[in-house]
Write an enzyme that holds these catalytic residues in place. Structure first.
Site, PDB file in Angstrom:
ATOM      1  CG  PHE A 198      -2.361  -0.200   0.957  1.00 24.96           C
ATOM      2  CD1 PHE A 198      -2.784  -1.178   0.072  1.00 24.96           C
ATOM      3  CD2 PHE A 198      -3.338   0.596   1.570  1.00 24.96           C
ATOM      4  CE1 PHE A 198      -4.137  -1.371  -0.198  1.00 24.96           C
ATOM      5  CE2 PHE A 198      -4.689   0.413   1.314  1.00 24.96           C
ATOM      6  CZ  PHE A 198      -5.089  -0.568   0.428  1.00 24.96           C
ATOM      7  CD  GLN A 233      -6.228   9.941   2.861  1.00 26.97           C
ATOM      8  OE1 GLN A 233      -6.945   8.969   3.015  1.00 26.97           O
ATOM      9  NE2 GLN A 233      -4.958   9.952   3.249  1.00 26.97           N
ATOM     10  CG  HIS A 258      -8.501   7.340  -2.361  1.00 27.78           C
ATOM     11  ND1 HIS A 258      -8.161   6.813  -3.580  1.00 27.78           N
ATOM     12  CD2 HIS A 258      -8.235   6.370  -1.441  1.00 27.78           C
ATOM     13  CE1 HIS A 258      -7.704   5.571  -3.409  1.00 27.78           C
ATOM     14  NE2 HIS A 258      -7.739   5.278  -2.127  1.00 27.78           N
ATOM     15  CG  LEU A 313     -11.977   3.963  -2.704  1.00 30.91           C
ATOM     16  CD1 LEU A 313     -11.075   5.147  -2.919  1.00 30.91           C
ATOM     17  CD2 LEU A 313     -11.928   3.503  -1.272  1.00 30.91           C
ATOM     18  CD  GLU A 371      -3.008   3.720  -0.907  1.00 30.43           C
ATOM     19  OE1 GLU A 371      -3.793   4.671  -0.723  1.00 30.43           O
ATOM     20  OE2 GLU A 371      -1.968   3.559  -0.258  1.00 30.43           O
ATOM     21  NE  ARG A 380      -5.189   6.049   0.575  1.00 32.32           N
ATOM     22  CZ  ARG A 380      -6.141   5.409   1.239  1.00 32.32           C
ATOM     23  NH1 ARG A 380      -6.931   6.055   2.061  1.00 32.32           N
ATOM     24  NH2 ARG A 380      -6.305   4.113   1.084  1.00 32.32           N
ATOM     25  CG  HIS A 397     -10.823   8.349   0.841  1.00 32.87           C
ATOM     26  ND1 HIS A 397     -11.840   7.484   0.485  1.00 32.87           N
ATOM     27  CD2 HIS A 397      -9.905   7.590   1.504  1.00 32.87           C
ATOM     28  CE1 HIS A 397     -11.537   6.265   0.918  1.00 32.87           C
ATOM     29  NE2 HIS A 397     -10.395   6.296   1.544  1.00 32.87           N
ATOM     30  NE  ARG A 421      -7.669   7.106   6.428  1.00 32.56           N
ATOM     31  CZ  ARG A 421      -7.771   6.184   5.473  1.00 32.56           C
ATOM     32  NH1 ARG A 421      -7.002   5.116   5.498  1.00 32.56           N
ATOM     33  NH2 ARG A 421      -8.625   6.337   4.481  1.00 32.56           N
TER      34      ARG A 421
END
Lengths: 664, 258, 262
Positions: free
Chosen positions: A141, A255, A257, A267, A270, A301, A373, A409
């Site tokens: 990730f 955040q 995304h 979404l 990731e 991100r 996100h 995050r």
């Protein structure tokens, strides 16, 4: 008036809320969970890619442990997080995932022998050890040194949510759906429960509890383009704000995304890039390595989203009637991999866009553009999860600013946070319930209920004007998208704050067409709207005041991360209910207590910090302590304890066993 | 990009049931709305537009709007579908009739109570791991064969949307029928090595005519499940397994002389 | 006492559930399977008339025990029919548990099946309807055969079809049986997963095709057979009651011409 009594009241039935409820119920406390929707439909279900925990089972995770996870999390947060909380988190995460495995979450497992993976667009063969066979595996990730994200295909949140919800049913937690928190009942700095509206019959009820936990998730729906579910409107946080006592931390830390699909904003995990997928521009060119030579498509991100927008601004986006976008290419992973591990992604792309991402070449590329996100900010809590402002009020999960994530995050750290904070905060909350009694008279309760009833009566009595709730809401969302988005500047933020205040005033006057109590969606919109606007204003106003760039908060007029002046957490309080702006103040982050003092993240632009002299000083101190202890033969746990001691409830602080290394 | 350009601007006709059972004045009736189709329009988009433009009071349920949470099951031209995943372009004549899912208690219009039904089902089949083992979460997790974990996950993908129940004539006729969702859940725990329950244990939960033996194999579940769960196969498997559970003979009668 | 406890409390004295629902489910399927397969055989034997009267005659005598005894014994047929009738009643009794038995249920079923347009649900509706029909017409047929077991043969059967006016009943019965049977056998395979193989979905598609082919085959065969009996019956109507005398004996049955009763 209906008054319900219980020991522990949990508002929000997602992963965080349910895990908290299991913790309190297990300790013999009568626990009620209130949820807007059936709990298994909570937005936690939409978490796709996985949960970070340093199990180090897969060969690509070898050498991983709490320390590496901790460092990744701190760097990811751009040093905005509470490092003590991050330590609590990384220490508990492996336990959380093992507990979930025992509760039946069917984590994808390591299979011994060779397997083919795609790394940096190259097919590579990796060999899993015999000893690891059957243990929980992990994928790559963004922003992590190791493959650490454990998963069940791309439905991780779903299987986790069902696992925890089923456990709550087993424990006989009293779960009540279609209940909405309106306000918190409090007196003399002590929270006593909540005024709640039944969304079916419209009746108001009071829930009185020794401790109340708000786990209502994020506030993404104040934005127009968001991956968040439609219920993520931030009304839980707004209820805390409306006490006039509770505070929100870092609301400006939002955040975006990198890869929601265009135009629906749904979404795409990731995991697409974690498994080897790449971003491409209008020419089909893979552009991320040019910007981020080391982490490429898998930088954190905030960085990837910004680079994407930067690239689009250079004219390299793909034109469409829904605006410019880029491509996400996972076809290089092969059909077999996609149909097994990225199944929901494929389903979403085929259903909503008619594109089968397993089709080779440009035909299978999915249109993506960054969108809102996650809210790193939220209800400010202490490491125990309790509000520093209101005794007996707790919060965890995305709703809270426990401050695990700081200003950005890491992917896979949010579902992890939900259960981990549920375990930790749930236990602290249980202790609180066991140690504290409540004494509140019914007159106080009635006053709070009456206030909400008065509010609803007032909304219903408003004359209809030209204005519409839906118009105001849409305008708020547009402002947030356009002016409080990925790239921010003082001028636009000021415009946003000004106009949002106007909208707040309008929202207090707008009438509704149907004046029934029971199941009235229009009424619901009407009383939620001012709450959402207060959240939106808190975000925009805090963003305006923070004149630096940190993590996801990026100011075009203040490009540098300013550790000298801004190494502090924003706190927002709304004391005057009639006001259109909150009070903003700050909480310093103490560098001298940090385990990892501020430095370069390892990705993103270099040389973009204004250093705080204390950073170097603390670094020296950390190095010295480490050196001394290492000389004495201390292990990593002893060194860590010397640098930054922390507490955990239950047996959560015990060492985690790992394949091949035991408890080292 | 969605290939719907040719449909842009088409007028759609929505016939939507409206009824509020809690209001004594309310009578169930269909209301017609006309809406211009937009590119890539889903029922999520359309219903929200109807609410904003014509009927602020219209009740329906959406949460994730991505086909993941299972909130938005409704009868679309007679078929139970997840509304958020249903594209208007798939209706060539442009007429879309929406009804709430039957078999669940109606709240209002298109909104039904699925959560409590599902919780009841979960409690009935004891939808959680039964194990006597004390798990120490500081130790390595129990090893599971990767294929077995995948097989468990395959059935764990159920989102409790209720579409299997609403497409099952048995469940509609017999409200106490546990439904494909419940039988699938049993099959899921049967595969999961963490769960120590035996066929005899499962028999106690669903070994009757409102359980596995009530299934008439109409296969509405199999053919309408939005997650494509292998329901026919798994229900058949559980049926074979539970139909062959040994009879303990009912045991000896316990008499206590007082 | 144990039975009374179970009756009132729904639990057996050791706290477990009765195994009866499992048994009933198995019996329902087993009786259906027997009847379904029996009807395939039945249809094939009855259709022997399409080959020749002598062939049909020989088949008939075979069922009367001609291969075991010197004299045919229609009582064997009576007993066989009685056995089938018993299975038929058991199956009917077990299967009707699945019927909608309240108006509200029926209304729900009908609305649902109409709206859903789902093949297997509609096939079940056909099954329920034909099953209900057979309660009556199946019983009539079975009773007549049971009580007139000696009156089966190329002329006797044809007389029954035509001169006794049974052909409308047989026409209905033919459709009812063939639809009910083939759907039922298909559903049994689905219900117990007998034919699932490694790809259950592909297997189902194949089986569905086979099911329709079988239905079409037996309906065609049945209609032709019924037509043959009608034709013989019409030609034979003036000699009603007269029994058939074979012109040739079909091997390999060890019947000799002189043993044929006159």
């Amino acid at each position: 008036m209906k008054i319900h009594y219980c020991d522990a009241l949990v508002i929000g039935g997602g992963l965080a809320g349910l895990r908290t409820a299991v913790a309190t119920q297990e300790k013999g406390l009568s626990t009620i969970v209130l949820s807007l929707v059936p709990v298994k439909r909570s937005h936690s279900a939409a978490a796709q890619g996985g949960m970070q925990a340093s199990l180090a089972n897969s060969v690509m995770g070898k050498g991983d442990n709490e320390d590496v996870h901790f460092a990744d999390t701190v760097k990811g947060s751009d040093w905005g997080c509470d490092q003590e909380v991050a330590r609590m988190f990384v220490t508990t995460a492996p336990k959380a995932i093992r507990e979930l495995a025992a509760w039946g979450v069917p984590w994808t497992r390591v299979k011994r022998g060779e397997r083919s993976v795609v790394i940096n667009t190259e097919r590579t063969t990796i060999t899993e050890a015999d000893e690891a066979h059957g243990l929980i595996t992990a994928r790559d990730f963004g922003g992590t040194k190791k493959w650490r994200t454990c998963y069940t295909a791309d439905a991780t949140g779903h299987t986790m949510l069902f696992g925890v919800a089923n456990q709550a049913l087993k424990e006989d937690v009293d779960i009540r759906e279609r209940k909405e928190l309106l306000s918190l009942i409090h007196k003399d700095g002590r929270c006593y429960g909540a005024v709640v509206r039944d969304l079916i019959d419209g009746e108001l009820e009071a829930y009185i509890a020794k401790a109340t936990n708000i786990a209502t998730g994020g506030w993404g729906r104040v934005y127009r383009t968001t991956t968040n579910a439609v219920i993520c409107e931030g009304t839980g946080q707004a209820a805390v704000l409306e006490t006039g006592l509770g505070t929100l931390g870092n609301p400006e830390a939002v955040q975006f995304h990198p890869t929601p699909i265009v135009p629906s904003g749904i979404l795409l995990t990731e995991g697409c890039r974690g498994d080897g997928g790449v971003l491409r521009d209008v020419d089909g060119y893979r552009f991320m390595p040019d910007y981020e030579p080391e982490k490429k498509d898998l930088a954190s991100r905030d960085v990837v989203s910004r680079r994407m927008m930067e690239h689009i601004r250079k004219g390299k986006g793909v034109k469409s009637i829904f605006g410019d976008h880029l491509w996400l290419d996972i076809s290089i992973l092969g059909r077999e991999h996609i149909e097994k591990n990225l199944r929901d992604v494929q389903e979403i792309s085929m259903t909503f866009n008619g594109i089968d991402p397993a089709d080779e070449g440009p035909k299978g590329w999915m249109p993506v553009r960054p969108a809102q996100h996650y809210s790193m900010g939220g209800i400010r809590t202490k490491p125990t999860g309790e509000s520093p402002d209101l005794s007996g009020l707790f919060s965890c999960g995305e709703a809270a600013c426990w401050d695990l994530h700081g200003f950005n995050r890491l992917g896979g750290n949010s579902v992890a946070e939900t259960v981990v904070s549920g375990m930790i905060v749930g236990n602290y909350m249980a202790d609180y319930c066991l140690e504290n009694e409540i004494d509140i008279d019914t007159a106080t309760i009635e006053a709070f209920v009456e206030k909400e009833e008065q509010n609803i009566r007032e909304i219903m009595s408003r004359p209809l004007n030209d204005d519409s709730i839906f118009d105001i809401k849409r305008r708020m969302q547009e402002i947030m998208d356009d002016k409080v988005g990925i790239f921010r500047n003082g001028e636009e933020l000021q415009e946003a704050v000004d106009e949002l205040q106007e909208l707040l005033k309008r929202s207090r006057k707008v009438g509704i067409r149907y004046v029934t109590h029971a199941s009235n969606p229009e009424l619901v919109e009407a009383y939620r709207l001012p709450k959402m606007l207060k959240i939106a204003i808190s975000i925009a106003y805090s963003a305006l005041l923070r004149t630096e760039s940190r993590g996801a908060h990026y100011r075009e007029d203040y490009l540098k991360r300013d550790d000298a002046n801004w190494l502090k957490r924003t706190l927002v309080r709304w004391t005057d209910p009639e006001a259109t702006l909150p009070e903003v103040f700050y909480e310093e982050l103490d560098i001298m207590k940090m385990e990892i003092p501020p430095a370069f993240r390892g990705y993103g632009r270099k040389g973009m910090t204004i250093d705080n002299p204390l950073s170097a000083k603390r670094q020296e101190e950390v190095d010295r302590i480490r050196e001394e202890l290492e000389a004495k033969g201390a292990d990593r746990f002893e060194i860590q304890d010397a640098l930054m001691p922390f507490d955990l409830p239950e047996n959560y602080k015990e060492k985690n066993e790992r394949q091949g290394v035991g408890y080292a | 990009m969605p290939d719907t350009a040719q449909n842009k601007g088409r007028m759609l006709t929505f016939e939507i049931l409206q009824y509020n059972p809690s209001d004594p004045q309310s009578k169930p009736h269909m209301v017609t709305y006309h809406l211009e189709e937009t590119l890539g329009m889903t029922l999520f988009v359309a219903l929200n537009m109807i609410r904003e433009k014509f009927e602020p009071d219209l009740a329906f349920d959406f949460v994730c709007r991505a086909g993941i949470c299972g909130s938005c099951g409704m009868m679309v031209n007679g078929k139970p579908l997840l509304a958020c995943r249903t594209l208007t372009k798939d209706y060539p004549d442009g007429v879309i009739r929406l009804m709430p899912m039957p078999s669940f208690k109606l709240i209002k219009d298109l909104s039904v109570v699925t959560g409590q039904w599902m919780d009841g089902m979960s409690k009935r089949v004891e939808s959680w791991i039964h194990s006597k083992e004390e798990v120490d979460i500081t130790k390595l997790e129990k090893r599971i064969e990767p294929e077995v974990a995948d097989a468990t996950f395959e059935l764990d993908r159920c989102i409790e949307c209720g579409i299997c129940v609403s497409s099952c004539a048995t469940a509609l006729m017999r409200p106490d029928f546990v439904g494909a969702v419940g039988l699938n859940r049993i099959a899921r725990f049967d595969i999961d090595p963490h769960d120590e329950r035996t066929a005899e244990d499962f028999y106690e939960l669903v070994g009757d005519d409102s359980g596995i033996f009530g299934c008439m194999t109409l296969l509405g579940c199999e053919d309408n499940c939005p997650k494509n769960l292998p329901l026919q196969e798994k229900i058949a498997y559980m049926r074979r397994k539970l139909a062959n559970v040994k009879d303990t003979g009912g045991g000896l009668e316990i008499r206590v002389e007082g | 006492m144990a039975s009374i406890i179970e009756g009132y409390l729904g639990k057996r004295v050791d706290g477990t559930k009765s195994r009866m629902p499992a048994r009933l489910d198995r019996w329902q399927s087993a009786s259906g399977l027997f009847l379904g397969l029996f009807m395939w055989g039945h249809m094939l034997f009855v259709s022997s008339i399409l080959i020749s009267k002598d062939f049909m005659y020989t088949v008939t005598k075979m069922f009367e025990g001609s291969f075991l005894f010197a004299q045919p014994h229609p009582i064997i047929v009576t007993l066989s029919v009685t056995f089938v009738f018993a299975i038929f009643i058991i199956h009917a009794g077990l299967a009707m548990r699945k019927f909608p038995y309240k108006w509200k249920e029926y209304k729900m079923l009908k609305t649902h099946a109409f709206a859903l347009k789902h093949e297997d649900t509609n096939l079940w509706m056909v099954q329920a309807f034909t099953g209900f029909m057979m309660f009556f017409i199946g019983s009539v047929h079975l009773y007549i055969l049971m009580s007139n077991a000696d009156k089966i043969g190329p002329f006797a059967s044809s007389d029954r079809v035509w001169s006794d006016g049974m052909w409308p009943l047989y026409l209905l019965l033919l459709f009812a049986v063939e639809l009910h049977g083939s759907i039922g056998l298909y559903r049994l395979c689905m219900k117990w997963g007998w034919c699932n193989g490694t790809d259950a979905r592909a297997a189902r598609k194949r089986l569905k095709k086979v099911k329709w082919a079988v239905t079409a085959f037996f309906l065609t065969l049945g209609l032709l057979t019924l037509a043959a009996y009608v034709k013989i019956g019409m030609e034979h109507r003036n000699d009603y009651g007269q029994r058939y005398h074979p012109t040739a004996i079909i091997a390999p049955l060890h019947l000799s011409a002189q043993e044929v009763p006159s």
